[in-house]
Design an enzyme around this catalytic site. Sequence first.
Site, PDB file in Angstrom:
ATOM      1  N   HIS A 171      26.247  46.352  46.421  1.00  0.00           N
ATOM      2  CA  HIS A 171      27.287  46.245  45.384  1.00  0.00           C
ATOM      3  C   HIS A 171      28.455  45.480  46.000  1.00  0.00           C
ATOM      4  O   HIS A 171      28.780  45.656  47.176  1.00  0.00           O
ATOM      5  CB  HIS A 171      27.729  47.647  44.958  1.00  0.00           C
ATOM      6  N   CYS A 189      29.509  51.603  39.147  1.00  0.00           N
ATOM      7  CA  CYS A 189      29.017  50.447  39.919  1.00  0.00           C
ATOM      8  C   CYS A 189      27.623  50.674  40.484  1.00  0.00           C
ATOM      9  O   CYS A 189      26.959  49.731  40.919  1.00  0.00           O
ATOM     10  CB  CYS A 189      29.978  50.121  41.054  1.00  0.00           C
ATOM     11  N   ASN A 220      34.244  42.188  41.514  1.00  0.00           N
ATOM     12  CA  ASN A 220      33.436  43.391  41.289  1.00  0.00           C
ATOM     13  C   ASN A 220      33.043  43.459  39.812  1.00  0.00           C
ATOM     14  O   ASN A 220      33.891  43.693  38.955  1.00  0.00           O
ATOM     15  CB  ASN A 220      34.287  44.604  41.707  1.00  0.00           C
TER      16      ASN A 220
HETATM   17  O1  UT7 Z   1      33.373  49.432  42.924  1.00  0.00           O
HETATM   18  C1  UT7 Z   1      33.526  50.640  43.573  1.00  0.00           C
HETATM   19  C2  UT7 Z   1      34.908  51.165  43.510  1.00  0.00           C
HETATM   20  N1  UT7 Z   1      35.901  50.369  44.176  1.00  0.00           N
HETATM   21  C3  UT7 Z   1      36.068  50.426  45.497  1.00  0.00           C
HETATM   22  O2  UT7 Z   1      35.295  51.026  46.214  1.00  0.00           O
HETATM   23  C4  UT7 Z   1      37.289  49.752  46.073  1.00  0.00           C
HETATM   24  C5  UT7 Z   1      37.565  50.282  47.440  1.00  0.00           C
HETATM   25  N2  UT7 Z   1      38.875  49.907  47.924  1.00  0.00           N
HETATM   26  C6  UT7 Z   1      39.232  48.659  48.245  1.00  0.00           C
HETATM   27  O3  UT7 Z   1      38.464  47.736  48.121  1.00  0.00           O
HETATM   28  C7  UT7 Z   1      40.615  48.447  48.844  1.00  0.00           C
HETATM   29  O4  UT7 Z   1      41.184  49.688  49.146  1.00  0.00           O
HETATM   30  C8  UT7 Z   1      41.567  47.622  47.917  1.00  0.00           C
HETATM   31  C9  UT7 Z   1      41.111  46.186  47.845  1.00  0.00           C
HETATM   32  C10 UT7 Z   1      41.596  48.224  46.537  1.00  0.00           C
HETATM   33  C11 UT7 Z   1      42.967  47.628  48.476  1.00  0.00           C
HETATM   34  O5  UT7 Z   1      42.974  47.121  49.801  1.00  0.00           O
HETATM   35  P1  UT7 Z   1      43.707  47.899  50.989  1.00  0.00           P
HETATM   36  O6  UT7 Z   1      43.591  47.072  52.175  1.00  0.00           O
HETATM   37  O7  UT7 Z   1      43.104  49.272  51.032  1.00  0.00           O
HETATM   38  O8  UT7 Z   1      45.199  47.891  50.509  1.00  0.00           O
HETATM   39  P2  UT7 Z   1      46.171  49.127  50.173  1.00  0.00           P
HETATM   40  O9  UT7 Z   1      45.821  49.696  48.838  1.00  0.00           O
HETATM   41  O10 UT7 Z   1      46.247  50.037  51.364  1.00  0.00           O
HETATM   42  O11 UT7 Z   1      47.557  48.360  50.058  1.00  0.00           O
HETATM   43  C12 UT7 Z   1      48.149  47.697  51.189  1.00  0.00           C
HETATM   44  C13 UT7 Z   1      49.377  46.942  50.702  1.00  0.00           C
HETATM   45  C14 UT7 Z   1      50.297  47.800  49.849  1.00  0.00           C
HETATM   46  O12 UT7 Z   1      51.622  47.364  50.114  1.00  0.00           O
HETATM   47  P3  UT7 Z   1      52.554  48.208  51.137  1.00  0.00           P
HETATM   48  O13 UT7 Z   1      52.651  49.584  50.548  1.00  0.00           O
HETATM   49  O14 UT7 Z   1      51.840  48.193  52.456  1.00  0.00           O
HETATM   50  O15 UT7 Z   1      53.832  47.446  51.118  1.00  0.00           O
HETATM   51  C15 UT7 Z   1      49.954  47.408  48.441  1.00  0.00           C
HETATM   52  O16 UT7 Z   1      51.026  47.589  47.534  1.00  0.00           O
HETATM   53  O17 UT7 Z   1      48.956  45.845  49.861  1.00  0.00           O
HETATM   54  C16 UT7 Z   1      49.663  45.919  48.615  1.00  0.00           C
HETATM   55  N3  UT7 Z   1      48.807  45.373  47.580  1.00  0.00           N
HETATM   56  C17 UT7 Z   1      48.822  44.086  47.223  1.00  0.00           C
HETATM   57  N4  UT7 Z   1      49.529  43.044  47.679  1.00  0.00           N
HETATM   58  C18 UT7 Z   1      49.306  41.858  47.105  1.00  0.00           C
HETATM   59  C19 UT7 Z   1      47.867  46.039  46.827  1.00  0.00           C
HETATM   60  N5  UT7 Z   1      47.292  45.172  45.984  1.00  0.00           N
HETATM   61  C20 UT7 Z   1      47.865  43.969  46.204  1.00  0.00           C
HETATM   62  C21 UT7 Z   1      47.684  42.692  45.653  1.00  0.00           C
HETATM   63  N6  UT7 Z   1      48.417  41.651  46.126  1.00  0.00           N
HETATM   64  N7  UT7 Z   1      46.781  42.450  44.663  1.00  0.00           N
END
Ligand code: UT7
Length: 325
Positions: free
Chosen positions: A252, A113, A282
Amino acid sequence: MKNIEIVSVGKYVPKKKLTNADLEKIVETSDEWIVTRTGIKERRIAGEHEKTSHLAIEAAKEALHNAKLAASKIELIIVATTSPDSNFPSVACLVQKAISAKQAVAFDISAACSGYVYAMSVAHQFLLTGMYKNALVIAADQLTTMIDWQDRGTCVLFGDGAGACILACGKRKGILSEHLESFGEFGELMKVITPETRHPSKPKHSSGELPYIRMRGPELFKIAVNSMADCVEQALKKAKIKISDVACVVPHQANDRIISGVARKLKIPKEKFFINIEKYGNMSAASAAVALYEAIEVERIRKGDYVILVAFGAGLVSGAMVLKW
Ligand code: UT7
């Protein structure tokens, strides 16, 4: 020291939109979760026969048109991509052929990225040394071809697109400074898994499984905020510019909440950031390139403004540039 300016920009995004409602039909997710956790409402998806080179060629053509420059005059083509049509020929060589830039030296670079910032920086060095007088820099990615469409943690995030610019030696100083950082020790946090590889010991083997992206999002999130803020501070120091003098930060677009975190860390209002993540998600290397294009288009960037371009991505790699428009 030579002056290197951005002469023109170009962009291309595929026509097909994939909305959050469409994704609700593929995985267990919701528009509400995607919008509140990422800021994304829709993203563009390349057609089945539309490869990364197609996106790159269209963005390049627009940048050339806007610069009123014939492709035959281009001396260097660098494409930032981690989703090339194939390992070789490079996307840069495919672009060279398509636009008939016969004089140009062409190659790809891989910085995920952060690719646009890295490619601009590489081109900048070639122009500073006088080896080439101009460069066509393109960031093009199609990460949707490497998505596991059953993994809701990644499939809602990415879209396809391309952005380009032409850099040339000029009267004005356009690129004031750059700062790049790489953290190979965090490579495991975001990688492409290649299910099986071929080897002469298994001559009959042919894997049907395709490579796919795996990501440890929350861990990446924290590093993204810290390293993007640090790159901005270091690039500003090198340019001897204060953050209060900057008119627009073009980041980004990985997550709207990452951008909020960077704004907080830099102690500047989020309104200074140009954000278009809601439309495209993204687009990897192309995100910052398309954001720069659109910030200029809607006059968030005007002549004489100080602008920061900043990115973060798998590798892990990050970088920032201070530009004078
Ligand atoms: O381009 C450069 C590289 N990419 C990045 O830098 C991305 C950086 N990270 C992020 O943007 C975020 O960490 C994400 C958007 C990927 C995820 O958001 P988050 O707030 O960190 O969520 P999480 O991974 O901690 O997940 C929280 C909850 C989980 O459920 P439980 O375990 O709390 O029940 C996930 O299973 O959200 C759930 N979850 C979803 N729920 C509905 C994860 N993805 C989804 C989804 N829809 N698409």
